[in-house]
Design a protein around this motif. Structure first.
Motif, PDB file in Angstrom:
ATOM      1  N   LEU A 115      -5.804  -3.264   3.722  1.00  0.00           N
ATOM      2  CA  LEU A 115      -5.361  -2.528   4.902  1.00  0.00           C
ATOM      3  C   LEU A 115      -6.525  -1.769   5.538  1.00  0.00           C
ATOM      4  O   LEU A 115      -6.700  -1.761   6.763  1.00  0.00           O
ATOM      5  CB  LEU A 115      -4.253  -1.556   4.505  1.00  0.00           C
ATOM      6  N   ASP A 116      -7.363  -1.170   4.680  1.00  0.00           N
ATOM      7  CA  ASP A 116      -8.485  -0.362   5.173  1.00  0.00           C
ATOM      8  C   ASP A 116      -9.590  -1.222   5.766  1.00  0.00           C
ATOM      9  O   ASP A 116     -10.137  -0.901   6.831  1.00  0.00           O
ATOM     10  CB  ASP A 116      -9.031   0.496   4.029  1.00  0.00           C
ATOM     11  N   GLU A 117      -9.933  -2.339   5.093  1.00  0.00           N
ATOM     12  CA  GLU A 117     -11.099  -3.126   5.505  1.00  0.00           C
ATOM     13  C   GLU A 117     -10.772  -4.230   6.501  1.00  0.00           C
ATOM     14  O   GLU A 117     -11.639  -4.634   7.290  1.00  0.00           O
ATOM     15  CB  GLU A 117     -11.771  -3.732   4.268  1.00  0.00           C
ATOM     16  N   GLU A 154      -4.232  -1.419  -0.419  1.00  0.00           N
ATOM     17  CA  GLU A 154      -4.894  -0.330   0.304  1.00  0.00           C
ATOM     18  C   GLU A 154      -6.255  -0.777   0.829  1.00  0.00           C
ATOM     19  O   GLU A 154      -6.630  -0.450   1.964  1.00  0.00           O
ATOM     20  CB  GLU A 154      -5.047   0.882  -0.618  1.00  0.00           C
ATOM     21  N   ARG A 155      -6.970  -1.544   0.021  1.00  0.00           N
ATOM     22  CA  ARG A 155      -8.295  -1.984   0.459  1.00  0.00           C
ATOM     23  C   ARG A 155      -8.200  -3.003   1.593  1.00  0.00           C
ATOM     24  O   ARG A 155      -8.977  -2.946   2.562  1.00  0.00           O
ATOM     25  CB  ARG A 155      -9.063  -2.579  -0.728  1.00  0.00           C
ATOM     26  N   ALA A 174       0.830  -1.211   0.000  1.00  0.00           N
ATOM     27  CA  ALA A 174       0.000   0.000   0.000  1.00  0.00           C
ATOM     28  C   ALA A 174       0.858   1.252   0.000  1.00  0.00           C
ATOM     29  O   ALA A 174       0.471   2.295  -0.542  1.00  0.00           O
ATOM     30  CB  ALA A 174      -0.930  -0.006   1.215  1.00  0.00           C
TER      31      ALA A 174
END
Length: 283
Positions: free
Chosen positions: A137-139, A134-135, A105
């Protein structure tokens, strides 16, 4: 499809969490065709159980393998892990990070593209990997949370979540479910499987990849799907190639000749067409 294919299929091997396992062939002569085919493949190829890969690394590996051969994607994977994995190479210009998702990410996309250049389509794949990281890591909070989700949650929910990620198609989602989640009843469909299923006759000649998957998963016992996937790929490489299947010159050269419908293969004329374009599908 590239002609530069490996001589041995490594999917599901030791690096993928595979382990030796006995293979239980059916004794039912009326078993569905796909099961009889997979059982026959068990006489020729090794048997494995599946699961154990880290889910995010499996996702990365499968993205790298899209539209290329293992011989091209494997060096790209190795280079990526050396640079961005938990123990990057000494000369890598990134900080060590125990979380591959966090490292990707934060990666500089052009540098990532250069790192994975052997896999082909490296600009698009590097953009996809950064976006997926990134997704995740975010979710999910990172690779560990994503791994727990893939291995513990309902497989239908996991598949839906994967397919909702841009850059993840059915084959990629199913590979993560199989090689990371170890889920029974999951049969990823690549170009080899798509061709063989329709050529042999256990899926309709005009079936798309999803229809082939549904036909196989409907008729094949769940515990045979993992092995069937890798063995069918190897059979495609060894015998049932796209342009020159073994039966074209010698029907006895193929170990599956007696149970194959040869849809789209015409030994009398030497012609080979996509099963969807065959003129004798009613035979």
């Amino acid at each position: 499809m590239s002609d530069d294919e490996p001589t041995r299929n490594i999917s599901g091997g030791d690096a993928g969490g595979g382990a030796a396992a006995a293979f239980d062939a059916s004794e039912d002569p009326d078993a569905p065709l796909v099961e009889r085919v997979v059982d026959r493949l068990g006489e020729r190829y090794w048997q494995k159980t599946y699961g154990g890969q880290d889910a995010f690394e499996c996702l990365v590996r499968t993205v790298l393998s899209q539209n290329t051969s293992d011989t091209a994607s494997q060096p790209a994977h190795d280079a990526l892990m050396a640079r961005y994995g938990p123990e990057p190479a000494d000369d890598a210009d990134v900080d060590a990070d125990d979380d591959l998702a966090a490292a990707l990410a934060d990666a500089h996309q052009p540098d990532l593209a250069e790192t994975i250049s052997s896999a082909g389509l490296y600009n698009r794949k590097s953009e996809t990997l950064v976006r997926l990281a990134e997704r995740v890591l975010d979710e999910y909070g990172g690779a560990a949370g994503f791994d727990a989700f893939v291995k513990r949650e309902d497989p239908d929910d996991v598949r839906d979540a994967l397919l909702d990620m841009k850059g993840v198609g059915p084959k990629t989602a199913d590979c993560v479910l199989l090689f990371a989640g170890g889920r029974d009843g999951v049969f990823p469909v690549d170009t080899h499987v798509h061709r063989i299923a329709r050529r042999m006759g256990f899926a309709p000649p005009d079936a798309d990849h999803e229809a082939v998957r549904e036909a196989i998963e409907r008729d094949l016992p769940a515990e045979k799907c993992g092995f069937g996937h890798t063995a069918m790929i190897q059979f495609g490489r060894d015998f049932c190639s796209a342009r020159k299947p073994a039966c074209l010159d010698d029907p006895e050269a193929c170990p599956m000749a007696d149970c194959c419908a040869q849809v789209g293969v015409y030994p009398d004329t030497g012609e080979v067409v996509d099963p969807a374009d065959a003129t004798d599908t009613a035979d």
